[in-house]
Write a protein that holds these residues in place. Structure first.
Motif, mmCIF file in Angstrom:
data_model
loop_
_atom_site.group_PDB
_atom_site.id
_atom_site.type_symbol
_atom_site.label_atom_id
_atom_site.label_comp_id
_atom_site.label_asym_id
_atom_site.label_seq_id
_atom_site.Cartn_x
_atom_site.Cartn_y
_atom_site.Cartn_z
ATOM 1 N N LEU A 296 0.830 -1.206 0.000
ATOM 2 C CA LEU A 296 0.000 0.000 0.000
ATOM 3 C C LEU A 296 0.863 1.254 0.000
ATOM 4 O O LEU A 296 0.684 2.147 -0.844
ATOM 5 N N LEU A 297 1.795 1.334 0.939
ATOM 6 C CA LEU A 297 2.574 2.560 1.085
ATOM 7 C C LEU A 297 3.562 2.741 -0.061
ATOM 8 O O LEU A 297 3.753 3.860 -0.555
ATOM 9 N N GLU A 298 4.155 1.662 -0.519
ATOM 10 C CA GLU A 298 5.079 1.772 -1.648
ATOM 11 C C GLU A 298 4.339 2.167 -2.919
ATOM 12 O O GLU A 298 4.837 2.963 -3.722
ATOM 13 N N SER A 299 3.147 1.633 -3.123
ATOM 14 C CA SER A 299 2.389 1.932 -4.342
ATOM 15 C C SER A 299 1.917 3.378 -4.394
ATOM 16 O O SER A 299 1.624 3.900 -5.466
ATOM 17 N N LEU A 300 1.857 4.036 -3.221
ATOM 18 C CA LEU A 300 1.422 5.429 -3.165
ATOM 19 C C LEU A 300 2.596 6.392 -2.982
ATOM 20 O O LEU A 300 2.397 7.593 -2.751
ATOM 21 N N GLY A 301 3.812 5.875 -3.074
ATOM 22 C CA GLY A 301 4.991 6.721 -2.924
ATOM 23 C C GLY A 301 5.223 7.198 -1.507
ATOM 24 O O GLY A 301 5.896 8.212 -1.282
ATOM 25 N N LEU A 302 4.695 6.469 -0.520
ATOM 26 C CA LEU A 302 4.813 6.854 0.887
ATOM 27 C C LEU A 302 5.662 5.862 1.677
ATOM 28 O O LEU A 302 5.494 5.693 2.884
ATOM 29 N N GLU A 303 6.607 5.207 0.978
ATOM 30 C CA GLU A 303 7.427 4.197 1.638
ATOM 31 C C GLU A 303 8.286 4.765 2.773
ATOM 32 O O GLU A 303 8.697 4.036 3.676
ATOM 33 N N LYS A 304 8.532 6.083 2.768
ATOM 34 C CA LYS A 304 9.317 6.683 3.856
ATOM 35 C C LYS A 304 8.570 6.638 5.189
ATOM 36 O O LYS A 304 9.188 6.812 6.250
ATOM 37 N N SER A 305 7.254 6.413 5.130
ATOM 38 C CA SER A 305 6.483 6.286 6.372
ATOM 39 C C SER A 305 6.623 4.904 6.996
ATOM 40 O O SER A 305 6.192 4.699 8.133
ATOM 41 N N LEU A 306 7.198 3.961 6.264
ATOM 42 C CA LEU A 306 7.502 2.640 6.830
ATOM 43 C C LEU A 306 8.787 2.747 7.634
ATOM 44 O O LEU A 306 9.847 3.081 7.091
ATOM 45 N N VAL A 307 8.693 2.499 8.925
ATOM 46 C CA VAL A 307 9.862 2.674 9.789
ATOM 47 C C VAL A 307 10.154 1.385 10.560
ATOM 48 O O VAL A 307 9.289 0.521 10.719
ATOM 49 N N GLU A 308 11.375 1.312 11.043
ATOM 50 C CA GLU A 308 11.821 0.171 11.844
ATOM 51 C C GLU A 308 11.788 0.542 13.327
ATOM 52 O O GLU A 308 11.736 1.726 13.696
ATOM 53 N N VAL A 309 11.843 -0.480 14.160
ATOM 54 C CA VAL A 309 11.950 -0.252 15.598
ATOM 55 C C VAL A 309 13.191 0.603 15.863
ATOM 56 O O VAL A 309 14.258 0.368 15.307
ATOM 57 N N GLY A 310 13.036 1.608 16.683
ATOM 58 C CA GLY A 310 14.137 2.511 16.988
ATOM 59 C C GLY A 310 14.038 3.850 16.291
ATOM 60 O O GLY A 310 14.766 4.794 16.628
ATOM 61 N N TYR A 311 13.127 3.962 15.340
ATOM 62 C CA TYR A 311 13.005 5.199 14.564
ATOM 63 C C TYR A 311 12.757 6.409 15.464
ATOM 64 O O TYR A 311 13.418 7.453 15.321
ATOM 65 N N LEU A 312 11.823 6.288 16.388
ATOM 66 C CA LEU A 312 11.486 7.420 17.249
ATOM 67 C C LEU A 312 12.499 7.622 18.363
ATOM 68 O O LEU A 312 12.477 8.654 19.045
ATOM 69 N N SER A 313 13.402 6.661 18.556
ATOM 70 C CA SER A 313 14.434 6.799 19.578
ATOM 71 C C SER A 313 15.614 7.615 19.078
ATOM 72 O O SER A 313 16.513 7.954 19.844
ATOM 73 N N ASN A 314 15.635 7.912 17.794
ATOM 74 C CA ASN A 314 16.764 8.619 17.184
ATOM 75 C C ASN A 314 16.449 10.075 16.905
ATOM 76 O O ASN A 314 16.968 10.665 15.959
ATOM 77 N N ASP A 315 15.556 10.658 17.708
ATOM 78 C CA ASP A 315 15.170 12.063 17.560
ATOM 79 C C ASP A 315 14.548 12.378 16.211
ATOM 80 O O ASP A 315 14.547 13.533 15.758
#
Length: 349
Positions: A296-315
């Motif tokens: 879904l996200l890749e097909s809409l060009g929103l793949e940057k919204s796919l994040v891994e664990v730790g994303y929000l821990s890196n400011d």
């Protein structure tokens, strides 16, 4: 399409699922088909076994607490009230229906533990009328899983026209229907404007909406830290999480306004992502391990919204760029509506 006026139409989907995405996709498809003139009903596939699974899925978790039981009772009552917005008919004599639409949601999944696959999801035991699929998904199932059910594969092959919503479902449909054109369409929630359906739900403070069946501990930790840094409440809608600041057992149309008014959305689900996108919210998804979410996200060009664990821990911040979305999404909406128009044309011929 005035010639379709009052044409009896049956939708076969998860119309009683206690899930916002499942309910809203069913409601959206009903509203879309009604605009063409169809008189829409839903097939009640919830026999005794499926009802047991439905309630067990809601109340049978090992992490249930008195608070979560009370929450889930409230959620159940909210959904019971809104089932009345759908005309649901029992199995039996369905000969009056001139056309059937199967989907959307995971109706082609044979491995989803929250419901038993119904033969009707595959066009079996339905009236001898035109049968179309609209945006069904196999969920986490694959070609090998479906091959264990040859009658289901045969049922797919005999549909009048076929559309699916993701790559895995496309592969299953191709194997079942080698000689037929198969369309890729959007989930019906993308085609319906829910603005008139929204019901107000006031939240007094700025909040992050979390929409998930459950996050692993490391994700919970970073979500809580992010909320503290940004002075935001953590609000969970539809699922009780003890780590959230506020848990809301809202109805499906209140859920829409909760998404609209959120500062940002954190999810790992398919429909959580869809509604964040529909309302152009800043959002992230931890659902990259789920093929349907990833596609879904890749097909809409929103793949940057796919994040891994730790994303929000890196400011990092939750900041979504929608500058290219309209150019990608609008043609897909047109293609989806064109598929429905072709179904209608076949119905009239």
């Amino acid at each position: 399409m005035n010639n379709l006026k009052n044409t009896p139409c049956l939708i076969v989907t998860l119309c009683k699922s206690l899930n916002y995405g499942a309910y809203l996709q069913a409601f959206a498809l009903q509203e879309i088909l009604t605009t063409y003139g169809y008189q829409v009903s839903f097939l009640d596939i919830y026999d005794k076994e499926n009802n047991i699974k439905r309630y067990k899925h809601l109340f049978g978790g090992i992490k249930n607490t008195p608070q979560s039981y009370i929450f889930n009772i409230r959620k159940l009552l909210a959904f019971k009230k809104y089932e009345k917005k759908l005309t649901i008919v029992p199995r039996g004599n369905l000969s009056r229906f001139k056309v059937v639409f199967i989907g959307s949601d995971e109706v082609w999944s044979v491995t989803n533990g929250s419901f038993n696959s119904a033969p009707e999801f595959f066009g079996i035991n339905l009236p001898k009328s035109l049968k179309f699929s609209y945006a069904p998904s196999v969920g986490s199932s694959n070609v090998e899983d479906l091959n264990s059910y040859p009658k289901y594969v045969q049922g797919i092959s005999e549909l009048s026209m076929i559309s699916v919503r993701d790559i895995e479902s496309l592969e299953v449909a191709k194997k079942a229907s080698i000689d037929k054109d198969i369309s890729m369409v959007l989930d019906p929630t993308f085609l319906h404007d829910f603005v008139k359906n929204e019901e107000k739900y006031d939240i007094s403070k700025p909040y992050i909406l979390v929409y998930t069946y459950g996050f692993e501990k490391n994700i919970v930790k970073e979500v809580k830290a992010y909320a503290r840094r940004n002075k935001l409440l953590i609000l969970s809608a539809g699922f009780y999480h003890s780590w959230a600041d506020k848990n809301i057992a809202c109805n499906p149309f209140e859920f829409l306004s909760i998404v609209r008014n959120a500062d940002s959305v954190i999810t790992d689900t398919f429909h959580g992502s869809i509604f964040a996108i529909k309302y152009r919210k800043n959002f992230i998804s931890y659902g990259g391990n789920k093929p349907k979410v990833k596609y879904l996200l890749e097909s809409l060009g929103l793949e940057k919204s796919l994040v891994e664990v730790g994303y929000l821990s890196n400011d990092n911040t939750i900041d979504t760029t929608y500058s290219n979305l309209e150019a990608i999404l609008n043609p897909k909406i047109n293609e989806s509506r064109n598929y429905l128009e072709r179904c209608n044309t076949m119905m009239l011929n």
